[in-house]
Design a protein around this motif. Sequence first.
Motif, short mmCIF file in Angstrom:
data_model
loop_
_atom_site.label_atom_id
_atom_site.label_comp_id
_atom_site.label_asym_id
_atom_site.label_seq_id
_atom_site.Cartn_x
_atom_site.Cartn_y
_atom_site.Cartn_z
N ALA A 346 78.73 57.93 64.76
CA ALA A 346 79.80 58.11 66.07
C ALA A 346 79.04 58.53 67.30
O ALA A 346 79.83 58.22 68.47
CB ALA A 346 80.74 59.11 65.64
N ALA A 347 77.95 58.70 67.48
CA ALA A 347 77.26 59.16 68.60
C ALA A 347 77.53 58.24 69.77
O ALA A 347 77.74 58.39 70.69
CB ALA A 347 75.82 59.61 68.07
N GLY A 348 76.79 57.00 69.41
CA GLY A 348 76.96 55.94 70.36
C GLY A 348 78.16 55.72 71.09
O GLY A 348 78.31 55.32 72.24
N ALA A 349 79.30 55.87 70.32
CA ALA A 349 80.69 55.68 70.93
C ALA A 349 81.00 56.59 71.63
O ALA A 349 81.65 56.54 72.96
CB ALA A 349 81.59 55.39 69.82
N ILE A 350 81.01 58.03 71.28
CA ILE A 350 81.41 58.87 72.07
C ILE A 350 80.62 59.22 73.36
O ILE A 350 81.09 59.48 74.32
CB ILE A 350 81.62 60.47 71.55
N GLU A 351 79.29 58.68 73.34
CA GLU A 351 78.36 59.07 74.41
C GLU A 351 78.68 57.66 75.54
O GLU A 351 78.49 57.82 76.66
CB GLU A 351 76.98 59.17 74.11
N ALA A 352 79.14 56.59 74.84
CA ALA A 352 79.58 55.37 75.90
C ALA A 352 80.64 55.73 76.63
O ALA A 352 80.79 55.55 77.91
CB ALA A 352 79.87 54.14 74.91
#
Length: 416
Positions: A346-352
Amino acid sequence: MELKRVVVTGLGALTPIGNTKDEYWEGLISGKSGAAPITYYDTELFKTKFACELKNFVATDFFDRKEARKMDKFAQYAVVAADEAIEDAKLNLDEVNKLRVGVIWGAGIGGLETFQQEVLNFAGGNGTPRFNPFFIPKMIADIAPANISIKHGFMGPNYTTVSACASSANAMFDALNMIRLGHCDVVVSGGSEAAVTIAGMGGFNAMHALSTRNESPETASRPFDGTRDGFVLGEGAGALILEEYEHAKARGAKIYCEVAGGGLSSDAYHMTAPHPDGIGVIAVMKNCLENAGLKPEDVDHINTHGTSTPLGDVAELKAITEVFGDHAKNININSTKSMTGHLLGAAGAIEAISAILAMEHGIVPPTINHTTVDENIDPELNLTLNTAQKREVNVAMSNTFGFGGHNACIVFKKID
């Protein structure tokens, strides 16, 4: 063939520092740490006794009890974040062509807690293979987008990308291309993970990947700091509504930004360690800029992968300097994992989402917990240390990398 433009019209977040996108943003700009002692199980025998758990999340606030029992936490998180993003985008589900709405999701592991519990139940029994009939459908990584599509009747492309911690960035790039090529009008994209379990923590501890700063968990995630000793595991979900530009305009949607482009690459080096010279990371950022039709000097902000590991942080910053040259010193670089921990798939989504909101608000969230200079890091880089910084952000990049050498990069820009 002329590629269609793609924009972001909705956001949803369920994170260790806030259970909605607005709470998440407030947590980010205030420098809030989501790390605390683990409450899910007895940690006495574990090397690491803390993580970035969700706070005050109660499944039955969103699902009835029967429905909740049929879903692993990672799928529950996905549906909750997606629902917020759909509402934020003000999609009229009675009018949208659901055959042209897809769900492309990322998960690095999937239903780990479900898998763990079923195996423990079997091991503690008499050898008779009595498993819950929902074992497999709760566990498989693709069940998260399935649940989203079933709830809302979305009949477009529906699948999960699995590339370890790059999974949700991979999903967003796929979603971008689905719309660019005319296959979809709208894609619900993002990622979710729920790996704060005995198996997840035990496994990452065995790899020596996690911080063991048990005496001060709230300061344990310290990207770029000279005393960093590993990442802090997090959980949650992030969701984005990606939409074809003309489709969004026609319905009068609020547009956060344009998805300018993306890139993918592989280190082709090691199962878990990054290439020390950042060769794959250099390639993915160059690929992303080329795909977006942007120059290095166009970029104002980079939300790094920045996990707080000794090797990874240095390799990524070296790669940034290689790609951006002198302009690297003008970029606000940060790692929001210092606050949320590492949400794996999920990191990429919340960081985007963080990068997009930095553009909207003109504020770059900080990299917290920095106290000690690392002599291997260029001191002229602006790592947005400890305090949020105001600046106009017209172009923001988000980097996400995964075990196995999977690299993904997405870049957003203000709409023309």
